[in-house]
Every structure is written in C-alpha cells, then in structure tokens.
Design an enzyme around this catalytic site. Sequence first.
Site, short mmCIF file in Angstrom:
data_model
loop_
_atom_site.label_atom_id
_atom_site.label_comp_id
_atom_site.label_asym_id
_atom_site.label_seq_id
_atom_site.Cartn_x
_atom_site.Cartn_y
_atom_site.Cartn_z
N ILE A 162 -34.84 -53.35 47.97
CA ILE A 162 -35.15 -54.60 48.07
C ILE A 162 -33.84 -54.64 47.36
O ILE A 162 -33.86 -54.71 46.47
CB ILE A 162 -36.41 -54.90 47.80
CG1 ILE A 162 -37.69 -54.66 47.86
CG2 ILE A 162 -36.64 -56.65 47.21
CD1 ILE A 162 -38.78 -54.47 47.14
N ARG A 215 -22.33 -53.65 45.31
CA ARG A 215 -24.24 -54.75 45.01
C ARG A 215 -24.60 -55.60 45.93
O ARG A 215 -23.60 -55.83 46.56
CB ARG A 215 -23.36 -55.92 43.46
CG ARG A 215 -24.83 -56.78 43.19
CD ARG A 215 -24.41 -57.15 41.74
NE ARG A 215 -25.69 -57.95 41.33
CZ ARG A 215 -25.47 -59.19 41.10
NH1 ARG A 215 -24.76 -60.08 42.31
NH2 ARG A 215 -26.16 -60.75 40.95
N GLU A 223 -40.78 -46.55 42.33
CA GLU A 223 -41.64 -48.00 42.07
C GLU A 223 -42.99 -47.64 42.91
O GLU A 223 -43.80 -48.23 42.65
CB GLU A 223 -41.83 -47.55 40.25
CG GLU A 223 -41.00 -48.84 40.68
CD GLU A 223 -39.66 -49.25 41.36
OE1 GLU A 223 -39.03 -50.60 41.43
OE2 GLU A 223 -38.81 -47.84 41.40
N HIS A 242 -36.23 -48.35 45.05
CA HIS A 242 -37.35 -48.54 44.12
C HIS A 242 -38.61 -47.25 44.33
O HIS A 242 -39.96 -47.84 44.74
CB HIS A 242 -38.52 -50.04 44.40
CG HIS A 242 -37.19 -51.21 43.84
ND1 HIS A 242 -37.48 -51.45 42.44
CD2 HIS A 242 -36.16 -51.63 44.77
CE1 HIS A 242 -36.62 -52.13 42.43
NE2 HIS A 242 -35.79 -52.72 44.20
N CYS A 253 -31.97 -49.18 41.46
CA CYS A 253 -31.47 -50.45 42.07
C CYS A 253 -30.63 -51.15 41.15
O CYS A 253 -29.19 -50.71 40.82
CB CYS A 253 -32.25 -51.36 42.31
SG CYS A 253 -32.66 -52.89 43.80
N GLY A 279 -34.15 -54.87 39.14
CA GLY A 279 -34.30 -56.50 39.04
C GLY A 279 -33.16 -57.26 39.63
O GLY A 279 -32.49 -56.62 40.39
N GLU A 280 -32.32 -58.42 38.41
CA GLU A 280 -31.46 -59.15 38.72
C GLU A 280 -30.00 -58.28 38.07
O GLU A 280 -30.22 -58.73 36.45
CB GLU A 280 -31.71 -60.22 38.66
CG GLU A 280 -30.80 -61.33 39.23
CD GLU A 280 -29.38 -60.75 39.10
OE1 GLU A 280 -28.32 -60.81 39.64
OE2 GLU A 280 -29.16 -61.58 37.99
#
Length: 200
Positions: free
Chosen positions: A139, A111, A177, A175, A83, A51-52
């Site tokens: 990503i 990051r 998932e 990721h 991530c 996510g962020e």
Amino acid sequence: MSEQTYRIGILGMQGATEEHASHLQQAGHEPILIKNKELLETVDALIIPGGESTAIWRLMKKNNLVEAVQQFAQSKKPVFGTCAGLVLLGKGQVDAEQSLHLGLMDVQVKRNGFGRQRDSFEANLDVNGMKEPYPAVFIRAPYIESAGENVEVLAAYDDKIVAAREENLIVAAFHPELTDDNRFLELFLSMVGQQPVLTV
C-alpha cells in the site's frame, strides 16, 4: 517459537498500530503503544508501523523520540520497520526534497516507489528462509534502491528489494500485519529471543 512472553513496543505516533497489536496478542506477547521515551525504555523490541512517514517523523520529533529510537536500535534491541517504518529506518531517501530518516539501516529508500494509494496490490513473494511464498500487501509502498554489503536481502519484487535485515534491524516494504501469515512476525520475534529480556 519460544514460550517466553515479550513486551513489544509499537511506535504509536500515527499509522497501523491496532493490527500489529492484535497479531502480537494472538502470539502471546504484550504490545505496548510507545508515545514517549520513558515507555520505550520498558520494552524488549520495537515495531515502527506503516502510515505516513513525514507525519510519523514530525510526531517523533515533537515527542523527543528520534534520538531515543536511535539509541534503542544502537543498543542492539530488535526493530521491525514496515512500509513507512522502512522509510524511517533507512540512511537516506532517493529523489526526496527532504530526507527524514533515522539513519540506522544501510539502505537508500525510494518512498512511494510502487505508486500512490490507487496503485496498491498484493503479490506472492519468495522470501529467503521461507519454504512457501509469502502473501504480501503493498500500500503506497516504498522499496530499497540500494543496500550496503552487510544488509541481507530477504525478498525482492520486480527486481526491487522489498524486505531486508541488518543485524538487529528488519524491514518490509509491505504490511505483514494485514495478512494471516505470521511468518515475518515470527522471524522478528526470533530476533527478540536472541536478546536479554527486560524485567520491569
């Protein structure tokens, strides 16, 4: 994998929670979306999803989950950061104006180390302990720039560390998932199987 059913928390502040929940259900385990510390106390292990990282951190602060997650990990319950979860679990971020992290894993993280959204890519990784390459989806991915002596490097890409483990903590810059390959999830669940299972 053990036939034991686990209650696996997924930090539900922001990010890719549904895909993790789906994979856990397919593996026969119960996903619990964690939005407060009371729920956190009911699970056997925790996933901090992508996510962020700044948004996740701020929501964790707002919901009194920063210290709760730190205590959860320090009690040796398994935590899997993917991530943004990798960014949050580390002890620091390089080249960051504001370092928002839980300080749990002895790594320094870059990051967005592989670039922005448009720089997303897939790569087959050689992973320590896996016989066949792992198809990783990157990503806006971070990477580990440096790791302490007790950190086991599980995989690297372009000479950058992208998966690692330290005691009860495991992280991936990608990721897992988003693929049908469940070997990282199985690795994480095997760590849960080494812990006493909560009875609620």
